[in-house]
Design a protein around this motif. Structure first.
Motif, PDB file in Angstrom:
ATOM      1  N   UNK A 171       0.813  -1.210   0.000  1.00  0.00           N
ATOM      2  CA  UNK A 171       0.000   0.000   0.000  1.00  0.00           C
ATOM      3  C   UNK A 171       0.849   1.262   0.000  1.00  0.00           C
ATOM      4  N   UNK A 172       1.935   1.240   0.740  1.00  0.00           N
ATOM      5  CA  UNK A 172       2.751   2.444   0.900  1.00  0.00           C
ATOM      6  C   UNK A 172       3.834   2.575  -0.156  1.00  0.00           C
ATOM      7  N   UNK A 173       4.454   1.452  -0.545  1.00  0.00           N
ATOM      8  CA  UNK A 173       5.650   1.541  -1.388  1.00  0.00           C
ATOM      9  C   UNK A 173       5.461   1.026  -2.803  1.00  0.00           C
ATOM     10  N   UNK A 174       4.387   0.308  -3.078  1.00  0.00           N
ATOM     11  CA  UNK A 174       4.153  -0.170  -4.438  1.00  0.00           C
ATOM     12  C   UNK A 174       4.781  -1.526  -4.697  1.00  0.00           C
TER      13      UNK A 174
ATOM     14  N   UNK B 156      -9.298  13.317   6.164  1.00  0.00           N
ATOM     15  CA  UNK B 156      -8.568  13.547   7.415  1.00  0.00           C
ATOM     16  C   UNK B 156      -9.456  14.158   8.488  1.00  0.00           C
ATOM     17  N   UNK B 157     -10.447  14.914   8.072  1.00  0.00           N
ATOM     18  CA  UNK B 157     -11.354  15.516   9.041  1.00  0.00           C
ATOM     19  C   UNK B 157     -12.419  14.538   9.518  1.00  0.00           C
ATOM     20  N   UNK B 158     -13.030  13.800   8.603  1.00  0.00           N
ATOM     21  CA  UNK B 158     -14.206  12.994   8.942  1.00  0.00           C
ATOM     22  C   UNK B 158     -13.899  11.516   9.163  1.00  0.00           C
ATOM     23  N   UNK B 159     -12.796  11.015   8.598  1.00  0.00           N
ATOM     24  CA  UNK B 159     -12.436   9.602   8.760  1.00  0.00           C
ATOM     25  C   UNK B 159     -10.938   9.513   9.065  1.00  0.00           C
ATOM     26  N   UNK B 160     -10.510  10.081  10.162  1.00  0.00           N
ATOM     27  CA  UNK B 160      -9.070  10.170  10.437  1.00  0.00           C
ATOM     28  C   UNK B 160      -8.396   8.827  10.667  1.00  0.00           C
ATOM     29  N   UNK B 161      -9.168   7.772  10.937  1.00  0.00           N
ATOM     30  CA  UNK B 161      -8.563   6.458  11.153  1.00  0.00           C
ATOM     31  C   UNK B 161      -8.101   5.820   9.849  1.00  0.00           C
ATOM     32  N   UNK B 162      -8.591   6.303   8.721  1.00  0.00           N
ATOM     33  CA  UNK B 162      -8.209   5.739   7.440  1.00  0.00           C
ATOM     34  C   UNK B 162      -6.837   6.271   7.023  1.00  0.00           C
ATOM     35  N   UNK B 163      -6.074   5.435   6.347  1.00  0.00           N
ATOM     36  CA  UNK B 163      -4.750   5.837   5.886  1.00  0.00           C
ATOM     37  C   UNK B 163      -4.630   5.650   4.380  1.00  0.00           C
ATOM     38  N   UNK B 164      -3.721   6.390   3.787  1.00  0.00           N
ATOM     39  CA  UNK B 164      -3.508   6.302   2.338  1.00  0.00           C
ATOM     40  C   UNK B 164      -2.187   6.973   2.001  1.00  0.00           C
ATOM     41  N   UNK B 165      -1.646   6.608   0.850  1.00  0.00           N
ATOM     42  CA  UNK B 165      -0.480   7.283   0.299  1.00  0.00           C
ATOM     43  C   UNK B 165      -0.958   8.276  -0.737  1.00  0.00           C
ATOM     44  N   UNK B 166      -0.537   9.528  -0.626  1.00  0.00           N
ATOM     45  CA  UNK B 166      -0.975  10.551  -1.576  1.00  0.00           C
ATOM     46  C   UNK B 166      -0.329  10.276  -2.928  1.00  0.00           C
TER      47      UNK B 166
ATOM     48  N   UNK C   2      -7.567   7.692  -4.780  1.00  0.00           N
ATOM     49  CA  UNK C   2      -6.881   7.300  -3.555  1.00  0.00           C
ATOM     50  C   UNK C   2      -7.227   5.844  -3.254  1.00  0.00           C
ATOM     51  N   UNK C   3      -6.243   5.121  -2.754  1.00  0.00           N
ATOM     52  CA  UNK C   3      -6.460   3.744  -2.300  1.00  0.00           C
ATOM     53  C   UNK C   3      -6.363   3.775  -0.784  1.00  0.00           C
TER      54      UNK C   3
END
Length: 485
Positions: free
Chosen positions: A228-231, A389-399, A406-407
């Motif tokens: 997810x982070x590095x491809x 980031x405001x409404x679902x801060x628990x979710x993570x993603x790589x910009x 976004x994944x």
């Protein structure tokens, strides 16, 4: 096509498995088994891959063989591992669980629904003028002919070839086949290159309609997991090619759908060399190549490194221009283009002349159209990120540095349940399992940023509301999912 993951590779994928939540309450073998199950559910460890021998993995993890043996036994008991004496152990899912791989359902035309299942834009402002000019100025000279051009109009092929040449791949019109969208380009290549039962390697996750096309060819699909982070994990990707020697490998190196990753130049070169050594044809999907949003320079096309006609590139105008303009193409050797054209005659004869002429007009204005699209997408990407980031801060993603999506890694394996719940608040989503095989990727969700900024913010608010309803045990009614594109 069964590939093997070595002990060092699995150890790298597992990472800090002994520090996972709840680790202090669990024996080592329980934590190790849970970490392997997590890799399977996230799609980072493919199904059907042979795991290393117990002694090899124990050495790689610096644990006792007893710990690995107990972890393997736990995985067999839960249905995540199948072992046979003398043959080894390979990954599975319990109870033969599978989900359909097509991901394609008919969507309604409900204008009140916020559709985040389709990663595509409205038409550019220049389309109407291009269509009018094509009708009035270009179409008349074709009306005296039969109108069938299986390889495409020469002026459109010239324009597409010029685009490749400008990117560093010398290309002539004879190397271009015009198709009815990128999906047809892929379908034609598979018809020619993948006999029924042939092994094919794809990324995991990957584009759902590519999986549908491969399933239609009855291909034996193996996967290479993207982090997810590095491809791409170069060692595992190239190892899968060497071990499996698939007939074809389908990859999306530019702003990968759905993760948004961009493959670096070094891996592109090694990928081509390894594919040649393995006898594998590379099908390179360049759908998002025009949509770089950040960074100074794009890596060269994969075809730059091709010396043996192992690379077939496909692309089209759907993502940077408009999905309703069904213009795609194949770039390959001239003899291969002629063979594809012969197959194409038996499918739909040729692409519509008028649409191709409109495509030529739009490509003449590509610099302005694509620049405006990039500016629009950059703004919408940032708005979507702020809303998440405001409404679902628990979710993570790589910009992502480009593309249109976004994944997101969710705060639990709830992707399909969330997609069903979101339909009750008039939001259509593309849940993670649609982008993989066999029910994995439930912790992920693809969110495109192609809709207007206000619509994206409203969509996130609605998603957040039903996300918290899931925690309260509210069960939504089932509705048919939308087209995923």
């Amino acid at each position: 096509m069964t590939s093997t993951v070595r002990g060092t590779q699995l150890a790298r994928l597992l990472g800090q498995w002994h520090s996972l939540p709840g680790r202090h309450r669990s024996p080592d073998y329980v934590a190790l088994a849970a970490a392997v199950r997590g890799l399977l559910s996230d799609g980072r460890l493919p199904l059907g891959v042979r795991l290393p021998a117990e002694r090899e993995l124990a050495e790689s993890l610096a644990v006792s063989r007893t710990t690995v043996s107990a972890a393997y036994r736990t995985l067999r008991e839960s249905g995540h591992l199948t072992s046979r004496r003398g043959a080894g152990s390979w990954t599975t899912l319990p109870n033969g669980h599978r989900v359909a791989t097509s991901g394609l359902w008919a969507a309604g035309d409900d204008r009140d629904v916020i559709d985040l299942g389709v990663a595509a834009h409205r038409a550019p402002d220049e389309l109407l003028g291009a269509a009018q000019a094509a009708v009035n100025e270009d179409l008349p000279r074709y009306l005296g002919s039969a109108g069938y051009h299986p390889t495409g109009l020469v002026e459109l092929r010239d324009a597409v070839a010029a685009g490749y040449t400008a990117r560093g791949v010398a290309t002539s019109a004879e190397q271009i086949l015009i198709t009815a969208g990128t999906q047809q380009a892929l379908d034609l290549v598979l018809r020619l290159s993948v006999p029924a039962g042939s092994p094919v390697l794809v990324e995991a996750p990957t584009y759902p309609n590519a999986l549908a096309a491969l399933s239609a060819r009855r291909a034996r699909i193996a996967t290479h997991g993207l982090d997810t982070a590095t491809g791409w994990d170069a060692e595992m990707l190239l190892g899968a090619l060497r071990q499996g020697r698939p007939r074809c490998a389908y990859v999306i190196p530019e702003f990968h759908n759905p993760t948004g990753h961009l493959m670096d130049a070094g891996l592109r070169e090694r990928l081509v060399a390894t594919a040649h050594a393995a006898g594998t044809e590379l099908i390179v999907d360049e759908s998002f190549v025009d949509l770089q949003l950040d960074g100074d320079e794009m890596p060269p096309p994969v075809a730059v490194f091709d010396r043996h006609s192992r690379v077939v590139s496909i692309g089209g105008m759907s993502k940077a221009y408009w999905g309703g303009l069904r213009i795609g193409w194949v770039r390959a050797s001239a003899p291969l283009v002629q063979r594809l054209a012969a197959i194409r005659v038996g499918v739909d004869m040729a692409s519509p002349v008028l649409e191709q002429l409109v495509g030529v007009r739009l490509l003449e204005q590509s610099e302005r159209i694509v620049a405006a699209r990039r500016t629009e997408l950059r703004t919408r990407r940032d708005v979507l990120i702020d809303a998440l980031r405001e409404h679902l801060p628990e979710w993570t993603f790589t910009v992502p540095g480009g593309g249109v999506m976004l994944w997101c890694e969710l705060d639990g394996p709830i992707s399909s349940a969330l997609a069903r719940a979101a339909e009750d608040v008039d939001v259509r989503l593309a849940p993670g399992p649609r982008f993989g095989l066999d029910g994995t990727l439930e912790r992920f969700l693809r969110l495109p940023f192609t809709l207007p900024e206000g619509t994206l913010v409203e969509a996130v608010k609605r998603i957040a509301s039903v996300r918290y309803d899931l925690d309260r045990g509210i069960r939504p009614s089932w509705r048919s999912p939308a087209v995923i594109a």
